[in-house]
Design an enzyme around this catalytic site. Structure first.
Site, PDB file in Angstrom:
ATOM      1  CB  CYS A 141      -0.851  -0.018   1.260  1.00  0.00           C
ATOM      2  SG  CYS A 141      -1.994   1.354   1.335  1.00  0.00           S
ATOM      3  CG  HIS A 190      -6.898   2.279  -0.220  1.00  0.00           C
ATOM      4  ND1 HIS A 190      -7.135   0.949  -0.415  1.00  0.00           N
ATOM      5  CD2 HIS A 190      -5.851   2.354   0.614  1.00  0.00           C
ATOM      6  CE1 HIS A 190      -6.239   0.248   0.274  1.00  0.00           C
ATOM      7  NE2 HIS A 190      -5.462   1.076   0.906  1.00  0.00           N
ATOM      8  CG  HIS A 223      -3.449   5.959   0.413  1.00  0.00           C
ATOM      9  ND1 HIS A 223      -4.323   5.909   1.479  1.00  0.00           N
ATOM     10  CD2 HIS A 223      -2.452   5.094   0.729  1.00  0.00           C
ATOM     11  CE1 HIS A 223      -3.861   5.069   2.388  1.00  0.00           C
ATOM     12  NE2 HIS A 223      -2.733   4.549   1.956  1.00  0.00           N
ATOM     13  CG  ASN A 239       1.290  -1.624   4.646  1.00  0.00           C
ATOM     14  OD1 ASN A 239       1.694  -0.894   5.535  1.00  0.00           O
ATOM     15  ND2 ASN A 239       0.009  -1.821   4.413  1.00  0.00           N
ATOM     16  CG  HIS A 278       1.722   5.110   7.133  1.00  0.00           C
ATOM     17  ND1 HIS A 278       1.467   5.215   8.482  1.00  0.00           N
ATOM     18  CD2 HIS A 278       0.689   4.389   6.625  1.00  0.00           C
ATOM     19  CE1 HIS A 278       0.338   4.590   8.766  1.00  0.00           C
ATOM     20  NE2 HIS A 278      -0.153   4.081   7.666  1.00  0.00           N
ATOM     21  N   GLY A 295      -2.642   8.494  10.937  1.00  0.00           N
ATOM     22  CA  GLY A 295      -2.928   7.410  11.887  1.00  0.00           C
ATOM     23  C   GLY A 295      -4.286   7.641  12.525  1.00  0.00           C
ATOM     24  CE  LYS A 332     -11.456   8.171   2.635  1.00  0.00           C
ATOM     25  NZ  LYS A 332     -10.053   8.347   2.970  1.00  0.00           N
TER      26      LYS A 332
END
Lengths: 476, 154
Positions: free
Chosen positions: A98, A203, A234, A325, A399, A402, A475
């Site tokens: 990812c 994502h 993303h 990841n 990244h 969070g 989204k």
């Protein structure tokens, strides 16, 4: 977390010395407020990782760390194969590779603003997003293996983008050592219709404005100026990566037991790097990295097509593409020796410092662009890898923001329509197939990305270069 | 009779005690099923998994799909069962709302019923990537009901 249980290593670093079965210490990079709000399970999970065979240095946690499964999200751990080191499917996670890719547009905000709404509609129409969406191509068995071996390089050969795109990606767009034969038929089946899809959850595809520069010299090297419009993607390796994670978590339960490895948590399932299962996983996981690179390349092509239709003067070249990841074999200096280590980053971004030989020439002086995704209502950041990050975190940084709240809590606190309306009032257009999905991803469900970035900077992991604010968010 | 707490999202309890609920995990979601038998608890857990994706009531149980799994213990069997379900959802692009489950000697045989994903009617929220071993527990409670749970990655 109670910060009193930690050894204070600096203002922005908290340690737990090796104890009981831990082989190395734990180091968490954060400020006091982030530490206070971090789940207790983060320390517990990091201590479990620190007990795995062959781990070297320390188990590090980035400032956006939170409770994961097995490894904490934001966890970085390096293993030496020669010391019986392991590779862990749980240490990479289900969403293998990812990552985040940012594209320039060559446009300023005032050029995009008048067509923002049409742009949002066209992107939402052309880029497959959400549950049940299908990609623009179907892969037969031969094409699947070629994609898994070739990554973004394969995608470029298929006509998605140009060869110069590959210069601006980790691994130059193709992860070496991929073994498509080690990927199960189920994993391949899950991917046949999913190339070029964003997925769902956190994502997204965003059109963003460069709202502020923190480091003008690095920004100039990265080709960013205030008011510029960029596009950021993303997403990861989709169903293929998820199934590889599932397959190997199971195989590694058995492999760990057979190798006499005691697992404090079954989700930490692992196998010695120098074992059949370990090598099989590395080959399959590298194939999934290629899948993610190819996937982001196809989405890049779809995004370019949309811009061509609406804003033909736009030129969507790549700034950079990072994965957060992964497990990668890298050279790191430890105690003045160079060692080849298998570095797991689970929700952490590689952040190579200035002068690193793996960096494209254009970034050599400033360090690697580290792309940090925020929530759809706040901001994202472009950071630059620092020269200190090598010794502090095996050249890793945060990244994203969070999560600070569970999806369930978020969907109780907000309604999707309310979030969309509030963002629209601030000039941010959101398009998504799911209202509840929007509520679950509400900006308030995330940590303050500014605070995370500041902590990463103060801890010496990476330095902020540019702040990006959303204009359009597609989204999943 | 325990109702879903404010921390969880679930459905009403059936006369036999079968029910499902979600429990919170910061990044992901926990699924939990209760039942008079192990098989019933597993079926309820599957229901909880579907409820992450969309409202199960919107799914017509018309097309059957067979699932078989085998594992050395009941906890690993639960993870295998949920992962088999996730695979069928992803590979067939289907959603399911009826789960006929039988378990004996560590072997699970099930027929699950559902239909192709219809984005307008089902309004799916999110994909489930995989079932994890986190918070994994399968046990028989003091009230004799079986409980099966784990965190799934979304």
């Amino acid at each position: 977390m109670d910060i009193n249980r930690f050894e204070r290593l600096s203002e922005f670093a908290f340690g737990i010395p090796a104890q009981k079965n831990m082989r190395v210490p734990v180091v968490i990079y954060a400020d006091e407020a982030l530490m206070y709000n971090m789940d207790d399970q983060v320390a517990e999970q990091a201590m479990n990782v620190a007990a795995l065979p062959g781990i070297v240095g320390a188990c590090y946690v980035m400032p956006d760390g939170h409770w994961g499964y097995g490894f904490p999200i934001g966890g970085v751990a390096a293993f030496d194969a020669a010391e019986g080191g392991v590779v862990s499917a749980g240490g990479v996670g289900f969403d293998i590779s990812c990552g985040v890719r940012t594209l320039y547009t060559g446009l300023k905000r005032q050029q995009v603003e008048p067509v923002k709404s049409q742009l949002a509609d066209a992107l939402y129409r052309e880029v497959p997003v959400g549950v049940g969406s299908r990609g623009p191509i179907h892969l037969n068995a031969k094409a699947m293996d070629e994609m898994l071996y070739g990554g973004a390089k394969w995608a470029v050969r298929q006509g998605f983008g140009a060869p110069q795109d590959l210069e601006r990606m980790e691994e130059r767009g193709q992860m070496e050592g991929a073994l498509p034969d080690e990927v199960s038929e189920q994993a391949k089946n899950r991917q046949r219709e999913e190339m070029g899809t964003l997925g769902s959850g956190n994502h997204y595809l965003e059109i963003q404005e460069v709202a502020a520069l923190q480091d003008t010299e690095a920004a100039a090297a990265f080709g960013l100026a205030e008011g510029d419009v960029v596009a950021t993607i993303h997403c990861g390796s989709r169903g293929l990566g998820h199934q590889i994670g599932t397959d190997f978590l199971k195989r590694m339960q058995l492999a760990a037991a057979q190798s006499g490895i005691h697992l404090p948590d079954r989700q930490l399932a692992c196998a010695p790097i120098e074992s059949e299962v370990g090598q099989s996983y590395l080959g399959a996981m590298r194939a999934a990295i290629n899948c993610a690179l190819a996937n982001r390349q196809i989405i890049t092509h779809l995004t370019r097509t949309v811009f061509d239709g609406l804003l033909p003067q736009a030129k969507l070249d790549l700034l950079y593409d990072v994965s957060h990841n992964t497990c990668k074999l890298e050279e790191h200096r430890m105690d003045s020796h160079s060692r080849r280590l298998y570095v797991h980053r689970k929700g952490a971004t590689r952040a190579l410092g200035p002068g690193h030989p793996d960096l494209p020439e254009v970034f050599r002086a400033q360090g690697q662009p580290v792309l940090i995704g925020g929530s759809m209502g706040t901001a994202s950041y472009v950071l630059a890898g620092s020269s200190e990050s090598e010794r502090r975190s095996f050249a890793s940084a945060c990244h994203g923001a969070g999560r600070s709240m569970s999806r369930h809590q978020a969907s109780k606190q907000w309604r999707g329509r309310q979030v969309i309306d509030e963002l629209a009032a601030r000039g941010i257009i959101v398009r998504s197939p799911s209202q509840r999905g929007i509520a679950e991803e509400a900006p308030g469900a995330y940590k303050d990305v500014h605070e995370v970035v500041l902590a990463a900077e103060r801890a010496g992991l990476a330095r902020p270069v540019a702040k990006l604010t959303p204009m359009v968010c597609i989204k999943g | 009779m325990k109702q879903p707490s404010s921390e969880t999202r679930g459905q009403a309890v059936s006369p036999g005690g079968a029910r499902w609920e979600h429990f919170p995990h910061i990044a992901d979601m926990g699924v939990r099923g209760y039942g008079a038998s192990l098989a019933e608890a597993f079926a309820q857990t599957a229901y909880a998994l579907i409820a992450i994706i969309c409202e199960p009531d919107r799914i017509e149980a018309t097309v059957p799909v067979s699932i078989r799994c085998e594992a050395p213990d009941v906890e690993l069997l639960l993870v295998d069962w949920l992962n088999a379900l996730i695979y069928e959802i992803a590979a067939r692009q289907m959603l399911f709302s009826r789960f006929d489950v039988e378990i004996s000697d560590g072997r699970l045989e099930a027929t699950i019923w559902g239909e192709a994903v219809d984005r307008r009617r089902h309004r799916p929220v999110v994909e489930v990537k995989g079932a994890t071993y986190t918070e994994l527990k399968v046990c028989r409670q003091e009230n004799a009901l079986w409980r099966a749970q784990c965190v799934v990655d979304v």
